[in-house]
Write a protein that holds these residues in place. Sequence first.
Motif, mmCIF file in Angstrom:
data_model
loop_
_atom_site.group_PDB
_atom_site.id
_atom_site.type_symbol
_atom_site.label_atom_id
_atom_site.label_comp_id
_atom_site.label_asym_id
_atom_site.label_seq_id
_atom_site.Cartn_x
_atom_site.Cartn_y
_atom_site.Cartn_z
ATOM 1 N N CYS A 1 0.827 -1.212 0.000
ATOM 2 C CA CYS A 1 0.000 0.000 0.000
ATOM 3 C C CYS A 1 0.859 1.259 0.000
ATOM 4 C CB CYS A 1 -0.922 0.012 1.215
ATOM 5 S SG CYS A 1 -2.243 -1.209 1.161
ATOM 6 N N VAL A 2 1.906 1.262 0.815
ATOM 7 C CA VAL A 2 2.764 2.435 0.934
ATOM 8 C C VAL A 2 3.420 2.759 -0.404
ATOM 9 C CG1 VAL A 2 4.936 3.251 1.938
ATOM 10 C CG2 VAL A 2 3.170 2.284 3.413
ATOM 11 N N LYS A 3 3.815 1.741 -1.138
ATOM 12 C CA LYS A 3 4.400 1.951 -2.466
ATOM 13 C C LYS A 3 3.438 2.721 -3.361
ATOM 14 C CE LYS A 3 5.311 -0.669 -6.689
ATOM 15 N NZ LYS A 3 5.416 -2.017 -7.293
ATOM 16 N N GLU A 4 2.164 2.295 -3.374
ATOM 17 C CA GLU A 4 1.172 2.954 -4.227
ATOM 18 C C GLU A 4 0.866 4.364 -3.715
ATOM 19 O OE1 GLU A 4 0.591 1.488 -6.865
ATOM 20 O OE2 GLU A 4 1.095 -0.584 -6.407
ATOM 21 N N ILE A 5 0.854 4.524 -2.407
ATOM 22 C CA ILE A 5 0.483 5.815 -1.823
ATOM 23 C C ILE A 5 1.530 6.884 -2.108
ATOM 24 C CG2 ILE A 5 0.298 6.959 0.434
ATOM 25 C CD1 ILE A 5 -1.384 4.427 1.252
ATOM 26 N N VAL A 6 2.827 6.546 -1.979
ATOM 27 C CA VAL A 6 3.850 7.545 -2.301
ATOM 28 C C VAL A 6 3.845 7.844 -3.800
ATOM 29 C CG1 VAL A 6 5.299 6.953 -0.323
ATOM 30 C CG2 VAL A 6 5.732 5.840 -2.510
ATOM 31 N N ILE B 1 -12.227 -0.718 1.533
ATOM 32 C CA ILE B 1 -11.555 0.375 2.224
ATOM 33 C C ILE B 1 -10.986 1.330 1.181
ATOM 34 C CG2 ILE B 1 -9.655 1.017 3.764
ATOM 35 C CD1 ILE B 1 -9.932 -1.728 5.075
ATOM 36 N N ILE B 2 -11.378 2.608 1.296
ATOM 37 C CA ILE B 2 -10.889 3.627 0.366
ATOM 38 C C ILE B 2 -9.893 4.517 1.101
ATOM 39 C CG2 ILE B 2 -11.534 5.473 -1.230
ATOM 40 C CD1 ILE B 2 -14.425 4.392 -1.068
ATOM 41 N N ILE B 3 -8.662 4.569 0.592
ATOM 42 C CA ILE B 3 -7.630 5.429 1.171
ATOM 43 C C ILE B 3 -7.389 6.581 0.203
ATOM 44 C CG2 ILE B 3 -5.255 5.577 1.998
ATOM 45 C CD1 ILE B 3 -5.406 2.574 2.587
ATOM 46 N N TYR B 4 -7.635 7.790 0.683
ATOM 47 C CA TYR B 4 -7.488 8.974 -0.156
ATOM 48 C C TYR B 4 -6.096 9.574 0.037
ATOM 49 C CZ TYR B 4 -12.608 8.727 -0.369
ATOM 50 O OH TYR B 4 -13.899 8.309 -0.564
ATOM 51 N N VAL B 5 -5.432 9.858 -1.081
ATOM 52 C CA VAL B 5 -4.084 10.425 -1.047
ATOM 53 C C VAL B 5 -4.085 11.742 -1.817
ATOM 54 C CG1 VAL B 5 -1.643 10.032 -1.531
ATOM 55 C CG2 VAL B 5 -3.151 8.082 -1.058
ATOM 56 N N GLY B 6 -3.637 12.815 -1.179
ATOM 57 C CA GLY B 6 -3.569 14.114 -1.850
ATOM 58 C C GLY B 6 -2.281 14.266 -2.636
ATOM 59 N N LYS B 7 -2.278 15.203 -3.558
ATOM 60 C CA LYS B 7 -1.072 15.510 -4.314
ATOM 61 C C LYS B 7 -0.052 16.140 -3.384
ATOM 62 C CE LYS B 7 0.654 18.308 -8.167
ATOM 63 N NZ LYS B 7 0.300 19.261 -9.242
ATOM 64 N N GLY B 8 1.150 15.585 -3.349
ATOM 65 C CA GLY B 8 2.180 16.104 -2.462
ATOM 66 C C GLY B 8 2.815 17.369 -2.998
ATOM 67 N N ARG B 9 3.362 18.174 -2.088
ATOM 68 C CA ARG B 9 4.058 19.397 -2.480
ATOM 69 C C ARG B 9 5.568 19.237 -2.376
ATOM 70 N NH1 ARG B 9 1.171 23.812 -3.415
ATOM 71 N NH2 ARG B 9 -1.032 23.842 -2.886
ATOM 72 N N ARG B 10 6.020 18.017 -2.146
ATOM 73 C CA ARG B 10 7.447 17.706 -2.157
ATOM 74 C C ARG B 10 7.595 16.233 -2.472
ATOM 75 N NH1 ARG B 10 10.599 17.434 3.302
ATOM 76 N NH2 ARG B 10 11.831 16.179 1.869
ATOM 77 N N LEU B 11 8.796 15.732 -2.534
ATOM 78 C CA LEU B 11 9.023 14.334 -2.876
ATOM 79 C C LEU B 11 8.761 13.451 -1.661
ATOM 80 C CD1 LEU B 11 10.073 12.335 -5.045
ATOM 81 C CD2 LEU B 11 12.359 12.680 -4.087
ATOM 82 N N TYR B 12 7.984 12.396 -1.861
ATOM 83 C CA TYR B 12 7.684 11.440 -0.794
ATOM 84 C C TYR B 12 8.308 10.082 -1.118
ATOM 85 C CZ TYR B 12 4.361 14.651 1.331
ATOM 86 O OH TYR B 12 3.798 15.723 1.962
ATOM 87 N N GLY B 13 8.706 9.383 -0.079
ATOM 88 C CA GLY B 13 9.276 8.055 -0.242
ATOM 89 C C GLY B 13 8.837 7.147 0.883
ATOM 90 N N THR B 14 9.219 5.880 0.790
ATOM 91 C CA THR B 14 8.912 4.937 1.857
ATOM 92 C C THR B 14 9.997 5.043 2.921
ATOM 93 O OG1 THR B 14 10.216 3.088 0.966
ATOM 94 C CG2 THR B 14 7.980 3.394 0.085
ATOM 95 N N MET C 1 17.234 13.489 1.080
ATOM 96 C CA MET C 1 16.308 12.990 0.068
ATOM 97 C C MET C 1 17.041 12.068 -0.905
ATOM 98 S SD MET C 1 14.338 16.525 -0.870
ATOM 99 C CE MET C 1 13.577 15.760 -2.312
ATOM 100 N N ALA C 2 16.287 11.111 -1.412
ATOM 101 C CA ALA C 2 16.774 10.223 -2.484
ATOM 102 C C ALA C 2 18.179 9.725 -2.174
ATOM 103 C CB ALA C 2 16.717 10.950 -3.813
ATOM 104 N N ASP C 3 19.163 9.957 -3.116
ATOM 105 C CA ASP C 3 20.507 9.406 -2.923
ATOM 106 C C ASP C 3 21.472 10.415 -2.305
ATOM 107 O OD1 ASP C 3 20.672 11.143 -5.028
ATOM 108 O OD2 ASP C 3 22.009 9.873 -6.231
ATOM 109 N N ILE C 4 20.965 11.515 -1.774
ATOM 110 C CA ILE C 4 21.831 12.492 -1.130
ATOM 111 C C ILE C 4 22.314 11.919 0.205
ATOM 112 C CG2 ILE C 4 21.956 14.812 -0.136
ATOM 113 C CD1 ILE C 4 19.811 15.653 -2.117
ATOM 114 N N SER C 5 23.578 12.097 0.494
ATOM 115 C CA SER C 5 24.145 11.553 1.722
ATOM 116 C C SER C 5 25.083 12.578 2.346
ATOM 117 C CB SER C 5 24.923 10.261 1.421
ATOM 118 O OG SER C 5 26.060 10.564 0.625
ATOM 119 N N GLU C 6 25.748 12.179 3.434
ATOM 120 C CA GLU C 6 26.694 13.060 4.104
ATOM 121 C C GLU C 6 27.830 13.476 3.179
ATOM 122 O OE1 GLU C 6 25.642 10.217 5.210
ATOM 123 O OE2 GLU C 6 24.995 10.318 7.308
ATOM 124 N N LYS C 7 28.095 12.663 2.144
ATOM 125 C CA LYS C 7 29.195 12.959 1.231
ATOM 126 C C LYS C 7 28.861 14.114 0.292
ATOM 127 C CE LYS C 7 30.977 8.226 1.199
ATOM 128 N NZ LYS C 7 31.279 7.045 0.361
#
Length: 339
Positions: free
Chosen positions: A36-41, A99-112, A321-327
């Motif tokens: 579910c989380v995969k589809e929601i993000v 069961i209906i789960i409503y997901v709004g359009k995000g204003r930034r990048l979302y991930g699991t 975010m994403a692949d950004i790291s301490e480096k």
Amino acid sequence: MNKDELQNIIDLGENIKVEFKSWKETPNFKKLIHLCVKEIVAFANCEGGMLLLGVEDDKTITGCTNYDLQNIIESIYDRTIPSLFTKAEVVSIDNKDVIIIYVGKGRRLYGTSSGEYYKRLGKNSKPYTPEKIDNTFDEEADYSSQIIQSSNEDDINLLEVYKLKEKLKERDRNSTLVDLDDISFLKDLCLIKDTADGIKLTVAGLLFVGKESSIKKYMSQAECIYLHYSDDNRDEYDNRLDLKLPIISVLDRLTEKIQDYNHLINVQVGLYRLEIYDFSERVFQEALLNAYTHRRYDSPGSIYVKHYSDKLVIESPGGFMADISEKTSLLIHQYPVIS
């Protein structure tokens, strides 16, 4: 939503805003939530949508049993970064609960929470890898341009507007912006916007020219805490200052505070004598502005400025975010003494 409306949605099949998930084919709740989380993000990273639990891919309604709606939405919240608030309801068709789960359009990048990113492509959710992420930001996606709907013209601190104009004069003596009346000046900088309900502050407007009481009311997390540490005890601070003020006032107050402890070194270079302070005012202010700009405002955390004799540590709430790291990025900026 009533059952007729739901049936019409199901009859149209899966699409960019609708996804079906079988409840009976995934009896393991943990695995189901993972799917579910995969589809929601994916929905949040696209146009938003609805996840229907208890419906098979062929549109057959098989329903859901032994469910806890609150547990489902809390599990989604806990397994998304930033945490996603979703709404859910149950609609029965032929005594079968969907069961209906409503997901709004995000204003930034979302991930699991495991670091996976997806985006909706037609009726499927596809991996949204860093190289596919569009790094251009329009006004709709710009958090700082969002309107604070409950605000009004009374939330504007005119003294802060004056300070902002003075700062602009220092930077650009030829600027004509400072000659505008206050409201026109703020509009040109997109710090306020005209709406059908009158003048409203944007997020940036609140942070730059909002009254202290308004910041506490609308964005209490926009706080900067200054801590000073002596050389005798670098674990416990001996001076503290809590600030929920507009950014320029924070800069001014903290600059004064740091200058109280700032030591001056005289350096002879040829015929010239240079005065060098432990901490450069310009460097410190730039670092603090970065902290305000890049912090996560959906986090209740505060910005911390930790002042030691040999370094300033500025901590800003947020993660990578994403692949950004301490480096590739520093979350904590440390500026050593110039010597």
